[in-house]
Scaffold this active site. Structure first.
Site, PDB file in Angstrom:
ATOM      1  N   ASP A 125       0.836  -1.202   0.000  1.00  0.00           N
ATOM      2  CA  ASP A 125       0.000   0.000   0.000  1.00  0.00           C
ATOM      3  C   ASP A 125       0.869   1.250   0.000  1.00  0.00           C
ATOM      4  O   ASP A 125       1.420   1.642   1.026  1.00  0.00           O
ATOM      5  CB  ASP A 125      -0.921  -0.026   1.224  1.00  0.00           C
ATOM      6  N   CYS A 155      -9.514   9.043  -9.302  1.00  0.00           N
ATOM      7  CA  CYS A 155     -10.694   9.837  -8.965  1.00  0.00           C
ATOM      8  C   CYS A 155     -10.373  11.313  -9.191  1.00  0.00           C
ATOM      9  O   CYS A 155      -9.442  11.847  -8.580  1.00  0.00           O
ATOM     10  CB  CYS A 155     -11.123   9.598  -7.519  1.00  0.00           C
ATOM     11  N   HIS A 254     -33.182 -15.095  14.433  1.00  0.00           N
ATOM     12  CA  HIS A 254     -34.625 -15.288  14.550  1.00  0.00           C
ATOM     13  C   HIS A 254     -35.036 -15.184  16.009  1.00  0.00           C
ATOM     14  O   HIS A 254     -34.204 -15.247  16.930  1.00  0.00           O
ATOM     15  CB  HIS A 254     -34.996 -16.672  14.014  1.00  0.00           C
ATOM     16  N   GLU A 323     -29.201 -22.352   8.595  1.00  0.00           N
ATOM     17  CA  GLU A 323     -28.236 -22.648   9.654  1.00  0.00           C
ATOM     18  C   GLU A 323     -27.255 -23.732   9.208  1.00  0.00           C
ATOM     19  O   GLU A 323     -27.545 -24.519   8.294  1.00  0.00           O
ATOM     20  CB  GLU A 323     -28.990 -23.086  10.917  1.00  0.00           C
TER      21      GLU A 323
END
Length: 555
Positions: A125, A155, A254, A323
């Site tokens: 980076d 950009c 749930h 699940e």
């Protein structure tokens, strides 16, 4: 007189694209699975670190060991006190020398990570805005037999750039003693220093043979060039699905169901009375949030569907959100599993992430099943996902960057909503309890597992050398991958096709008895259903069954 068949000579027509021959697709490292160096490219405040961290989080989640090497951190370590943008001026020779040394130090650590520490992908980076710097990295990769893949973020929208600076850069250690206005002014001048020497990736001429993706205007457009392998194609796919628009993701289980109350795992039971109260409370909570265009996702099991029904909103059912399949342990309590399948119980306690239930799934399998869900979550805006404990753990581990070792033990209580808000380099989590009581289904990690006791019940001769497994050794095993004691169930697909009920067979005697009852008139007289003096086990049972079906098979 018969005619003679003749064939015209085939002529090759060459149409060269340019005077320089193109490199073959196979050029580069000789090994197919060579480690990869991802090289970030772009001006400051273009989202390179955001992409690096997000991509690293995703790759680690799917099981590809990945690490970010941020050259800015090396620079801050070498130069303790940041003065101003003058450090980044192209005519500052001393600073240029220091910056190059920092890049070389980071590359040395990249090499160590990929060759000695078991890493598969390293993300380098830095700005890497000049061809000279990129050629240096390419030479480093070629010298060490690594693949190189470039990600350039472009950009030109000043609003986006200013937003990135205000959100991230002014809070960096470089500007800890500056106010916002001073930090903004200095950083804009720093960008100007880079712009003077910036050489973007050129897919038509200079960089036509490099492997790269160019991300333009925060994902509005993409340019992909010469992808080399499977992992690079997955990186491209991932980058084309993420966005930076503000949104909120709500995750919850749930409502409490009947099997939760009974302590059973798996199955497809309906909500308990308290579970129905939670569904109503969740409906009120969603109304209070006043979310525009909220999407609701559930699994295909009763408990999540009944919870979503109370919302009075459209919802989508995802099979991928079902699940974890517990296989032969479905609808059993943990005590019943310990008594009926003691070896399985011990193995799961030993390594919960890699352990796969017989004819069922592991957490590792579940992660692979949930990858399409993650991709769609990254594309969405406001979403509520109603799912199950293991599924929620996997999703939460992705967003919070949790390791495979931590994932199976994340606390995801019933009747609690987790509100996830993406921030600069991660995700902010709020836990909201909706004040409806429920049972707790969380099980803490065991401090030690006595494998010898459980294994001796099933196979006393196989595990006589094993003692207690400590937590520390379990951690080391998790880092290395699946435990060598693991029964891999290689004939079982990674994700079971349907959560169908499977007949449980507790012993080979029961299996043979059921087989004999099913075929009373088919057994040849010379084949016994039981060996003299002992139950039919192992290879003897296999030979018997094979003999039966070979005699009476129509094929």
């Amino acid at each position: 007189m018969p005619l003679e068949l003749t064939q015209s000579r085939v002529q090759k027509i060459w149409v060269p694209v340019d005077h320089r021959p193109s490199l073959p697709r196979s050029c580069g490292p000789k090994l197919t699975n060579s480690p990869t160096v991802i090289v970030m490219v772009g001006l400051p405040a273009r989202g390179k670190t955001y992409i690096s961290k997000k991509l690293t989080r995703y790759l680690n989640w799917i099981g590809v060991p990945t690490k970010v090497f941020n050259v800015g951190e090396y620079r801050r370590e070498a130069v303790k006190q940041y003065s101003s943008y003058n450090f980044f001026r192209p005519d500052n020779e001393e600073a240029m020398r220091v910056r190059k040394q920092c890049a070389l130090a980071a590359l040395r650590d990249v090499k160590s990570y990929l060759t000695k520490e078991g890493g598969q992908i390293a993300v380098f980076d830095a700005t890497n805005t000049t061809r000279e710097r990129r050629h240096m990295i390419l030479h480093f990769a070629k010298e060490n037999d690594f693949k190189a893949f470039f990600i350039e973020s472009v950009c030109d929208d000043p609003t986006v750039v200013a937003s990135n600076i205000m959100e991230v850069k002014i809070s960096s250690p470089d500007y800890k003693d500056c106010n916002s206005a001073e930090a903004m002014d200095d950083f804009m001048k720093r960008i100007n220093c880079y712009e003077a020497s910036y050489q973007p990736l050129d897919p038509d001429k200079c960089d036509r043979d490099l492997s790269f993706i160019k991300v333009i205007d925060v994902g509005r457009r993409f340019l992909v060039n010469r992808v080399q392998d499977h992992i690079q194609s997955r990186i491209v796919y991932y980058l084309m699905n993420i966005h930076v628009q503000p949104r909120t993701i709500y995750l919850c289980r749930h409502g409490e169901n009947e099997y939760n109350v009974q302590g059973k795992i798996g199955g497809d039971s309906g909500l308990s009375s308290r579970g129905k109260k939670f569904a109503n409370a969740l409906s009120k909570f969603v109304e209070e949030q006043n979310l525009k265009d909220l999407r609701v996702w559930t699994s295909q099991l009763k408990s999540t569907i009944q919870t979503a029904e109370a919302l009075r909103l459209p919802y989508e059912q995802w099979k991928a959100l079902n699940e974890i399949d517990a296989g032969v342990c479905e609808e059993l309590t943990y005590e019943e599993i310990r008594d009926t399948y003691p070896e399985e119980y011990a193995l799961r306690e030993q390594d919960k992430y890699y352990y796969r239930y017989p004819t069922g799934e592991s957490y590792q399998d579940l992660v692979q099943r949930l990858e399409p869900v993650i991709m769609e979550l990254e594309r969405q805006e406001n979403v509520l996902v109603i799912c199950h404990q293991a599924v929620l753990r996997c999703l939460l581990a992705y967003f919070l960057d949790k390791s495979a070792e931590e994932m199976p033990y994340l606390k995801c209580p019933l009747h609690t909503v987790l509100k996830l808000t993406p921030v600069a380099y991660g995700c902010r989590v709020e836990s909201i309890y909706l004040n409806v009581e429920s049972v707790s289904t969380h099980r803490e990690r065991s401090e030690a597992v006595k494998i010898q006791h459980f294994a001796s019940v099933v196979r006393p001769s196989s595990y006589t050398e094993l003692d207690f497994l400590s937590v520390e050794s379990a951690k080391q095993d998790a880092k290395k991958g699946p435990n060598p004691l693991m029964r891999r169930n290689s004939v079982t697909p990674l994700a079971s096709p349907e959560p169908t009920k499977k007949p449980r067979i507790n012993s080979f005697e029961e299996h043979v008895a059921s087989t004999s009852a099913a075929l009373p008139s088919c057994l040849p007289p010379e084949v016994p259903t039981q060996l003299p003096g002992q139950p039919l086990l192992g290879k003897a049972c296999l030979r018997t069954v094979c003999h039966i079906f070979s005699k009476f098979s129509p094929y």
